[in-house]
Motif scaffolding. Structure first.
Motif, mmCIF file in Angstrom:
data_model
loop_
_atom_site.group_PDB
_atom_site.id
_atom_site.type_symbol
_atom_site.label_atom_id
_atom_site.label_comp_id
_atom_site.label_asym_id
_atom_site.label_seq_id
_atom_site.Cartn_x
_atom_site.Cartn_y
_atom_site.Cartn_z
ATOM 1 N N ILE A 200 -3.456 2.272 9.790
ATOM 2 C CA ILE A 200 -4.997 1.792 10.330
ATOM 3 C C ILE A 200 -6.583 2.131 9.817
ATOM 4 C CG2 ILE A 200 -6.684 2.527 12.489
ATOM 5 C CD1 ILE A 200 -3.795 2.897 14.121
ATOM 6 N N GLU A 201 -6.657 3.003 8.933
ATOM 7 C CA GLU A 201 -7.284 4.244 8.560
ATOM 8 C C GLU A 201 -7.380 2.853 7.393
ATOM 9 O OE1 GLU A 201 -8.935 7.284 5.353
ATOM 10 O OE2 GLU A 201 -7.223 7.468 7.065
ATOM 11 N N VAL A 202 -6.798 2.089 6.138
ATOM 12 C CA VAL A 202 -6.383 1.116 5.176
ATOM 13 C C VAL A 202 -7.067 -0.319 5.974
ATOM 14 C CG1 VAL A 202 -5.496 0.006 3.642
ATOM 15 C CG2 VAL A 202 -5.007 2.111 3.986
ATOM 16 N N ALA A 203 -6.711 -0.889 6.947
ATOM 17 C CA ALA A 203 -7.416 -1.429 7.839
ATOM 18 C C ALA A 203 -9.189 -1.709 8.381
ATOM 19 C CB ALA A 203 -6.711 -2.403 8.736
ATOM 20 N N HIS A 204 -9.195 -0.628 8.025
ATOM 21 C CA HIS A 204 -10.602 -0.361 8.475
ATOM 22 C C HIS A 204 -11.773 -0.623 7.119
ATOM 23 C CE1 HIS A 204 -10.776 0.299 12.740
ATOM 24 N NE2 HIS A 204 -9.992 1.070 12.735
ATOM 25 N N ASP A 205 -10.021 0.187 5.976
ATOM 26 C CA ASP A 205 -11.962 0.108 4.751
ATOM 27 C C ASP A 205 -11.575 -1.057 4.113
ATOM 28 O OD1 ASP A 205 -11.539 2.885 4.777
ATOM 29 O OD2 ASP A 205 -10.124 3.115 3.589
ATOM 30 N N THR A 206 -10.680 -1.650 4.744
ATOM 31 C CA THR A 206 -10.520 -3.075 3.980
ATOM 32 C C THR A 206 -11.515 -4.775 4.868
ATOM 33 O OG1 THR A 206 -8.128 -3.448 4.971
ATOM 34 C CG2 THR A 206 -8.575 -2.608 2.232
ATOM 35 N N PHE B 102 9.025 2.637 14.246
ATOM 36 C CA PHE B 102 9.981 2.747 14.822
ATOM 37 C C PHE B 102 11.427 2.970 15.459
ATOM 38 C CE2 PHE B 102 7.996 -1.442 13.704
ATOM 39 C CZ PHE B 102 7.689 -2.210 15.189
ATOM 40 N N GLY B 103 12.086 3.916 13.702
ATOM 41 C CA GLY B 103 12.663 4.935 14.140
ATOM 42 C C GLY B 103 12.791 6.321 14.701
ATOM 43 N N THR B 104 11.454 6.676 14.387
ATOM 44 C CA THR B 104 11.287 8.039 14.955
ATOM 45 C C THR B 104 10.105 8.177 16.193
ATOM 46 O OG1 THR B 104 9.656 8.463 13.580
ATOM 47 C CG2 THR B 104 11.761 9.011 12.956
ATOM 48 N N GLY B 105 9.471 7.066 16.296
ATOM 49 C CA GLY B 105 7.988 7.142 17.357
ATOM 50 C C GLY B 105 6.894 7.789 16.553
ATOM 51 N N LYS B 106 7.028 8.370 15.387
ATOM 52 C CA LYS B 106 6.380 8.825 14.872
ATOM 53 C C LYS B 106 4.895 8.331 14.207
ATOM 54 C CE LYS B 106 8.367 13.546 13.403
ATOM 55 N NZ LYS B 106 9.148 13.938 11.155
ATOM 56 N N THR B 107 3.322 8.659 14.639
ATOM 57 C CA THR B 107 2.298 7.878 14.267
ATOM 58 C C THR B 107 2.040 7.877 13.096
ATOM 59 O OG1 THR B 107 1.453 8.670 15.271
ATOM 60 C CG2 THR B 107 2.621 6.960 16.619
ATOM 61 N N ASP B 108 2.590 8.749 11.829
ATOM 62 C CA ASP B 108 1.842 9.141 10.617
ATOM 63 C C ASP B 108 1.348 7.901 9.679
ATOM 64 O OD1 ASP B 108 2.533 11.153 11.494
ATOM 65 O OD2 ASP B 108 3.010 12.584 10.809
ATOM 66 N N PHE C 237 0.947 -1.023 -0.191
ATOM 67 C CA PHE C 237 -0.301 -0.092 -0.035
ATOM 68 C C PHE C 237 0.977 1.197 0.036
ATOM 69 C CE2 PHE C 237 -2.211 3.548 1.885
ATOM 70 C CZ PHE C 237 -3.125 3.397 1.258
ATOM 71 N N ASP C 238 0.769 2.200 -0.812
ATOM 72 C CA ASP C 238 1.294 2.982 -0.780
ATOM 73 C C ASP C 238 0.172 4.835 -0.870
ATOM 74 O OD1 ASP C 238 1.962 5.519 -2.757
ATOM 75 O OD2 ASP C 238 3.853 4.414 -2.594
ATOM 76 N N LYS C 239 0.566 5.549 0.220
ATOM 77 C CA LYS C 239 -0.127 6.519 0.706
ATOM 78 C C LYS C 239 -0.496 7.506 -0.675
ATOM 79 C CE LYS C 239 2.137 8.241 4.320
ATOM 80 N NZ LYS C 239 2.949 9.217 5.477
ATOM 81 N N LYS C 240 0.456 8.072 -1.619
ATOM 82 C CA LYS C 240 -0.019 8.510 -2.543
ATOM 83 C C LYS C 240 -0.564 7.368 -4.031
ATOM 84 C CE LYS C 240 3.767 11.462 -2.925
ATOM 85 N NZ LYS C 240 5.037 11.855 -3.201
ATOM 86 N N THR C 241 -0.374 5.875 -4.044
ATOM 87 C CA THR C 241 -1.541 5.347 -5.225
ATOM 88 C C THR C 241 -2.057 4.379 -5.185
ATOM 89 O OG1 THR C 241 0.603 4.058 -5.635
ATOM 90 C CG2 THR C 241 0.616 5.939 -6.526
ATOM 91 N N GLY C 242 -2.169 4.439 -3.228
ATOM 92 C CA GLY C 242 -3.148 3.091 -2.624
ATOM 93 C C GLY C 242 -2.714 1.948 -3.584
ATOM 94 N N TYR C 243 -3.268 0.777 -4.302
ATOM 95 C CA TYR C 243 -3.426 -0.179 -4.167
ATOM 96 C C TYR C 243 -2.567 -0.483 -5.950
ATOM 97 C CZ TYR C 243 -3.509 -2.257 0.607
ATOM 98 O OH TYR C 243 -3.331 -2.491 1.853
ATOM 99 N N LYS D 135 4.429 -0.663 21.988
ATOM 100 C CA LYS D 135 3.055 0.791 21.909
ATOM 101 C C LYS D 135 2.562 1.186 20.911
ATOM 102 C CE LYS D 135 6.324 2.874 24.584
ATOM 103 N NZ LYS D 135 7.665 4.282 24.675
ATOM 104 N N ALA D 136 2.369 0.071 19.949
ATOM 105 C CA ALA D 136 1.815 0.157 18.430
ATOM 106 C C ALA D 136 0.822 -0.320 19.144
ATOM 107 C CB ALA D 136 3.251 0.009 17.648
#
Length: 292
Positions: free
Chosen positions: A117-123, A105-111, A69-75, A153-154
């Motif tokens: 998570i949104e993709v998982a809900h969609d599918t 895992f590298g920065t702790g950012k959750t973006d 999955f790619d945030k720009k092109t999806g699947y 944490k994740a």
């Protein structure tokens, strides 16, 4: 494709009127649990995603595990919702997806995690599965513990969204570092109620480990297995299920007893065979010949 009645007829059991015991009829994997990791068809998907998914269903699979999955092109040009509709139109579901979480895992950012998570809900997926980790994160035993903590944490974030975190192994997890291994650290320091394991049987065997021993020792930790066979001649390569050297007839009943619910075929390479012929052969063997 051989269905159950045709299989029994060929075995001479229907016409002979033999009384079939219930345990025989349940000897093969439930067809609803037969999945395909789409990485198997990574070369074909970008060319014709809709045609590939249709062929996956025709081959006999009922589930797919996603990747890429790619945030720009999806699947492969489809949004997650469009991709979900494509799966549903062919009677397919997707219990799990492989999503890279190196940012977390590298920065702790959750973006990225929130996007997945949104993709998982969609599918309709239940598991956000980590397919691998960058080497830079796991150089020392202390690194191992830090990654385990971040997994917890994740997983806690996933839980608030009604999802679960999974981890898929290769073979590097068993490299001995400072008297321990990354895999042992994950199992010891992650919360069993939060972090769930997906065993890639091929990579476990290639690491020199015993999948049966691991499954028995950690019952309840595994939600899925990758059913991936090992070529008898070139042991670094895969082959169709049943043609290789891994004894799935012994392993999969143990996997079921350990709590595994999904049996996901994956083949990372093909040796002188059309990919669609290959995945069909593997699906047929899994449904008709593997006891669970």
């Amino acid at each position: 494709m051989i269905n159950r009645r045709k299989f029994l007829a060929q075995a001479g059991l229907v016409s002979a009127g033999v009384l079939i015991k219930p345990d025989f009829l349940s000897a093969a994997i439930n067809s609803k649990q037969i999945g395909l990791q789409l990485y198997t068809l990574r070369n074909e998907l970008p060319k014709d995603v809709k045609g590939v998914i249709a062929k996956v269903a025709t081959a006999g699979y009922k589930e797919v595990e996603t990747f890429g999955f790619d945030k720009k092109t999806g699947y492969w040009g489809l949004t997650s919702k469009e991709f979900s509709q494509l799966l549903k139109s062919h009677g397919l579901t997707t219990p799990s997806g492989h999503y890279g979480l190196d940012q977390f895992f590298g920065t702790g950012k959750t973006d990225d995690l929130k996007a997945y998570i949104e993709v998982a809900h969609d599918t309709g997926q239940s598991y956000i599965t980590v397919p691998s980790l960058a080497e830079q994160f796991i150089k020392t035993a202390e690194d191992f513990k830090q990654v385990a903590d971040k997994m917890n944490k994740a997983a806690a974030i996933c839980k608030t969204e009604g999802l679960k975190l999974g981890y898929h192994n290769h073979n590097f997890e068993w490299k001995l570092v400072d008297g321990t291994t990354f895999y042992d650290t994950i199992l010891k320091y992650t919360d069993p109620a939060l972090v769930h394991m997906e065993m890639d049987i091929f990579w476990v065997v290639r690491a020199g480990q015993d999948p049966i021993e691991i499954l028995n020792k950690h019952k309840g930790r595994y939600f899925a297995v990758h059913v991936k066979d090992r070529d008898k001649t070139n042991t670094n390569l895969n082959t169709e299920i049943g043609k290789g050297s891994i004894d799935f007839k012994k392993i999969l009943p143990v996997a079921k007893a350990a709590g595994v619910k999904h049996y996901i075929m994956e083949q990372e390479n093909f040796i002188n065979i059309d990919p669609y012929v290959s995945i069909t052969e593997s699906a047929n063997y899994m449904k008709n010949s593997l006891p669970v």
